[in-house]
Write a protein that holds these residues in place. Structure first.
Motif, PDB file in Angstrom:
ATOM      1  N   HIS A  92       0.460   4.744  -2.190  1.00 21.00           N
ATOM      2  CA  HIS A  92       1.108   5.991  -1.781  1.00 21.00           C
ATOM      3  C   HIS A  92       2.620   5.799  -1.767  1.00 21.00           C
ATOM      4  O   HIS A  92       3.120   4.797  -1.244  1.00 21.00           O
ATOM      5  CB  HIS A  92       0.632   6.389  -0.382  1.00 21.00           C
ATOM      6  N   ASP A 108       0.803  -1.224   0.000  1.00 15.10           N
ATOM      7  CA  ASP A 108       0.000   0.000   0.000  1.00 15.10           C
ATOM      8  C   ASP A 108       0.835   1.273   0.000  1.00 15.10           C
ATOM      9  O   ASP A 108       0.408   2.286  -0.565  1.00 15.10           O
ATOM     10  CB  ASP A 108      -0.919   0.007   1.222  1.00 15.10           C
ATOM     11  N   THR A 128      -1.235  15.302  -2.929  1.00 13.56           N
ATOM     12  CA  THR A 128      -0.310  14.577  -3.801  1.00 13.56           C
ATOM     13  C   THR A 128       0.553  15.584  -4.550  1.00 13.56           C
ATOM     14  O   THR A 128       0.149  16.731  -4.766  1.00 13.56           O
ATOM     15  CB  THR A 128      -1.064  13.646  -4.770  1.00 13.56           C
ATOM     16  N   TYR A 157      -0.056   9.450 -12.107  1.00 12.80           N
ATOM     17  CA  TYR A 157      -0.835   8.390 -11.480  1.00 12.80           C
ATOM     18  C   TYR A 157      -2.003   8.892 -10.644  1.00 12.80           C
ATOM     19  O   TYR A 157      -2.671   8.090  -9.975  1.00 12.80           O
ATOM     20  CB  TYR A 157       0.086   7.503 -10.634  1.00 12.80           C
ATOM     21  N   ARG A 201      -5.188   7.113 -11.105  1.00 10.80           N
ATOM     22  CA  ARG A 201      -5.196   5.700 -10.712  1.00 10.80           C
ATOM     23  C   ARG A 201      -5.157   5.533  -9.189  1.00 10.80           C
ATOM     24  O   ARG A 201      -4.816   4.472  -8.692  1.00 10.80           O
ATOM     25  CB  ARG A 201      -4.022   4.976 -11.373  1.00 10.80           C
ATOM     26  N   ASN A 202      -5.457   6.640  -8.497  1.00 14.01           N
ATOM     27  CA  ASN A 202      -5.558   6.622  -7.037  1.00 14.01           C
ATOM     28  C   ASN A 202      -4.229   6.306  -6.361  1.00 14.01           C
ATOM     29  O   ASN A 202      -4.185   5.725  -5.285  1.00 14.01           O
ATOM     30  CB  ASN A 202      -6.632   5.631  -6.569  1.00 14.01           C
ATOM     31  N   ILE A 203      -3.122   6.704  -7.003  1.00 15.16           N
ATOM     32  CA  ILE A 203      -1.800   6.546  -6.399  1.00 15.16           C
ATOM     33  C   ILE A 203      -1.244   7.934  -6.117  1.00 15.16           C
ATOM     34  O   ILE A 203      -1.036   8.719  -7.046  1.00 15.16           O
ATOM     35  CB  ILE A 203      -0.847   5.756  -7.310  1.00 15.16           C
ATOM     36  N   ARG A 204      -1.052   8.236  -4.844  1.00 12.11           N
ATOM     37  CA  ARG A 204      -0.506   9.528  -4.454  1.00 12.11           C
ATOM     38  C   ARG A 204       1.018   9.425  -4.324  1.00 12.11           C
ATOM     39  O   ARG A 204       1.547   8.382  -3.935  1.00 12.11           O
ATOM     40  CB  ARG A 204      -1.106  10.005  -3.128  1.00 12.11           C
ATOM     41  N   GLY A 208      -4.781   1.480  -5.956  1.00 15.81           N
ATOM     42  CA  GLY A 208      -4.319   2.671  -5.247  1.00 15.81           C
ATOM     43  C   GLY A 208      -3.092   2.403  -4.415  1.00 15.81           C
ATOM     44  O   GLY A 208      -2.685   1.256  -4.205  1.00 15.81           O
ATOM     45  N   GLU A 223      -1.167  -0.353  -8.857  1.00 12.33           N
ATOM     46  CA  GLU A 223      -2.147  -0.251  -9.943  1.00 12.33           C
ATOM     47  C   GLU A 223      -3.114  -1.434  -9.911  1.00 12.33           C
ATOM     48  O   GLU A 223      -4.327  -1.270 -10.101  1.00 12.33           O
ATOM     49  CB  GLU A 223      -1.434  -0.205 -11.289  1.00 12.33           C
TER      50      GLU A 223
END
Length: 237
Positions: free
Chosen positions: A126, A75, A222, A165, A168-171, A124, A120
């Motif tokens: 971080h 995560d 982000t 990103y 794609r819910n990636i901070r 999600g 991905e």
């Protein structure tokens, strides 16, 4: 094993900021994959350790596979491992160059690439990079070209990845410290180093840990470079 619990990877985890982050993420309920060159096995069943050179792509693969095998997911990745070589520019040699590029940039690249690919699939995640405020505010008497080159690259990559990103819910964020009390700095140097900060003191490991956890909990943040530097980045004093 509880696969619902979130999992954080922390590099440079055997001492200093990295060790503080391992403890803090565990207290926050995360499982942790802790890595450094010489890290020892942990008695905590919620901590998996991976010893190896972060610059080696094989180490990145082992970190990801260990996290998935032990805990089932990835995560958060905190790219904390790094080196700082204080020399005047003309005194750097090829070994200095290769060591800084390998640890500060190649280590970030290989592990972040593998972690993002997994995030991905999960929908999600971080990333947090630990950089340095010398990128923004060089200090006379603290030669830092290779740190500025490599850690400045991480700041730029942080913003770039955050935009790439976001959908794609990636901070992706970074913490930019001043000079922190870690084993890297002998006690006899602390007074002089404290004077390099407008607030008149060195930072504590907890200052950086608190900043990383703030970013962890701040779902609307982000692309941020969060300065935790006693005022260094604000200007000269």
């Amino acid at each position: 094993m509880n696969n619902v619990a979130k999992v954080a990877i922390i590099t440079g985890a055997s001492q200093g900021i990295g060790a503080g982050l391992v403890q803090a993420y565990r207290q926050a309920g995360f499982r942790v994959v802790a890595s450094s060159r010489n890290i020892q096995p942990s008695d905590d069943p919620g901590v998996a350790t991976v010893a190896g050179d972060i610059a080696d792509p094989a180490t990145a693969r082992r970190i990801i596979s260990e996290g998935l095998e032990r805990f089932g997911r990835i995560d958060t990745l905190v790219n904390n491992a790094g080196v700082f070589t204080a020399k005047h520019f003309t005194q750097f040699n090829l070994e200095d160059w290769q060591h800084n590029i390998a640890t500060n940039l190649a280590g970030f690249f290989h592990l972040s690439q593998a972690a993002i690919a997994r995030m991905e699939q999960q929908g999600g995640g971080h990333l947090v990079q630990i950089t340095t405020s010398l990128v923004d505010q060089p200090i006379n008497g603290v030669p830092s070209v290779l740190a500025s080159l490599t850690k400045g690259g991480l700041n730029a990559a942080t913003r770039s990845l955050a935009i790439e990103y976001a959908g794609r819910n990636i901070r992706v964020n970074a913490v930019s410290p001043g000079i922190i009390k870690t084993p890297m700095h002998p006690v006899e140097s602390h007074q002089a180093l404290a004077g390099l900060h407008p607030l008149g003191r060195m930072g504590e490991v907890q200052d950086i840990v608190d900043a990383v956890l703030f970013l962890e909990r701040s779902a609307f943040v982000t692309g941020e470079i969060l300065h935790v530097d006693g005022g260094q980045s604000a200007g000269h004093w």
